[in-house]
Design a protein around this motif. Structure first.
Motif, PDB file in Angstrom:
ATOM      1  N   ILE A  92       2.241   1.667  -3.524  1.00 59.66           N
ATOM      2  CA  ILE A  92       1.235   2.177  -4.458  1.00 59.66           C
ATOM      3  C   ILE A  92       0.976   3.661  -4.201  1.00 59.66           C
ATOM      4  N   ALA A  93       0.935   4.057  -2.942  1.00 55.77           N
ATOM      5  CA  ALA A  93       0.713   5.476  -2.613  1.00 55.77           C
ATOM      6  C   ALA A  93       1.846   6.338  -3.144  1.00 55.77           C
ATOM      7  N   GLY A 146      -0.870   6.105 -10.660  1.00 56.57           N
ATOM      8  CA  GLY A 146      -0.510   4.880  -9.943  1.00 56.57           C
ATOM      9  C   GLY A 146      -1.526   4.485  -8.896  1.00 56.57           C
ATOM     10  N   TRP A 147      -2.344   5.426  -8.450  1.00 54.98           N
ATOM     11  CA  TRP A 147      -3.348   5.110  -7.435  1.00 54.98           C
ATOM     12  C   TRP A 147      -4.434   4.194  -7.976  1.00 54.98           C
ATOM     13  N   ALA A 148      -4.475   4.035  -9.270  1.00 52.25           N
ATOM     14  CA  ALA A 148      -5.439   3.100  -9.857  1.00 52.25           C
ATOM     15  C   ALA A 148      -5.103   1.657  -9.482  1.00 52.25           C
ATOM     16  N   PHE A 156      -4.698   0.612  -6.505  1.00 50.78           N
ATOM     17  CA  PHE A 156      -5.242   0.274  -5.191  1.00 50.78           C
ATOM     18  C   PHE A 156      -6.299  -0.830  -5.258  1.00 50.78           C
ATOM     19  N   TRP A 157      -6.932  -1.018  -6.391  1.00 52.93           N
ATOM     20  CA  TRP A 157      -7.927  -2.080  -6.507  1.00 52.93           C
ATOM     21  C   TRP A 157      -7.278  -3.462  -6.387  1.00 52.93           C
ATOM     22  N   VAL A 208       0.836  -1.200   0.000  1.00 48.84           N
ATOM     23  CA  VAL A 208       0.000   0.000   0.000  1.00 48.84           C
ATOM     24  C   VAL A 208       0.872   1.253   0.000  1.00 48.84           C
ATOM     25  N   GLY A 237      -0.893  10.685  -9.708  1.00 47.45           N
ATOM     26  CA  GLY A 237      -2.211  10.117  -9.463  1.00 47.45           C
ATOM     27  C   GLY A 237      -2.551   8.900 -10.285  1.00 47.45           C
ATOM     28  N   GLY A 276       1.766   6.497  -6.887  1.00 49.38           N
ATOM     29  CA  GLY A 276       0.718   7.423  -7.303  1.00 49.38           C
ATOM     30  C   GLY A 276       1.182   8.866  -7.256  1.00 49.38           C
ATOM     31  N   VAL A 277       1.974   9.194  -6.253  1.00 44.17           N
ATOM     32  CA  VAL A 277       2.501  10.558  -6.161  1.00 44.17           C
ATOM     33  C   VAL A 277       3.462  10.819  -7.309  1.00 44.17           C
TER      34      VAL A 277
END
Length: 179
Positions: free
Chosen positions: A60-61, A71-73, A75-76, A57, A69, A64-65
């Motif tokens: 992924i966070a 990379g936050w996809a 999270f699924w 997690v 944004g 995403g940064v």
């Protein structure tokens, strides 16, 4: 009258009855303190399972940064990956040479089949799946079942035909009969 083979005790495809390998009345040291130690082993295993998920997690966070944004996809993927990781962990550790998870090894426990054989991968994976299903359906009160039977088995142990015993006490008692 021809013999149909259903009652033929000598046929190769007939099911064998195997008695329980571990008797709580003859070998009480195998089951002494098992429920308490299982609880703490479960907490240790939760820690072992959660550390890689937490690192995933965090990755992924941060990804995403870095990708503004996009990379936050990912999270699924956390929920399915966590489920697969838990099943593989329990299957591999319970089906391994120790027949115990990391928490169970720390607490000196071992899972065996009711007839005394070590566990295997599919049995370990099903043990985890049935545990989580029974806990989610019947609430944690189902754990009280272990207080009312001599082998300290829980619902998922009874359904799968497994028993959790003290590993250190296993060497002191006679080994189960092997055919």
């Amino acid at each position: 009258m021809a013999d149909s083979g259903f009652n033929n005790a000598n046929s190769d495809n007939s099911a064998e009855f195997r008695p329980h390998a571990f008797d709580p009345w003859m070998q009480p040291e195998l089951f002494r303190g098992v429920l308490t130690r299982r609880f703490f082993a479960f907490l240790i295993d939760l820690l072992v399972l959660s550390v890689p998920v937490i690192f995933g997690v965090i990755f992924i966070a941060m990804f995403g940064v870095v990708t503004l944004g996009l990379g936050w996809a990912l999270f699924w993927l956390v929920s399915p990956a966590s489920l697969i990781w838990a099943i593989v962990y329990y299957g591999a550790s319970l089906g391994g040479p120790h027949s115990a998870t990391v928490g169970m090894r720390i607490m000196d426990l071992e899972m065996r089949t009711w007839y005394g054989e070590p566990s295997y991968f599919v049995l370990g994976a099903m043990h985890a799946i049935l545990f989580w299903i029974s806990m989610s359906i019947f609430t944690p009160l189902i754990l009280l079942l272990g207080l009312f039977n001599g082998r300290r088995r829980l619902l998922h142990d009874m359904l799968l035909g497994t028993v959790v015993i003290n590993n250190s006490a296993l060497g002191a008692v006679a080994q189960p009969y092997r055919t």
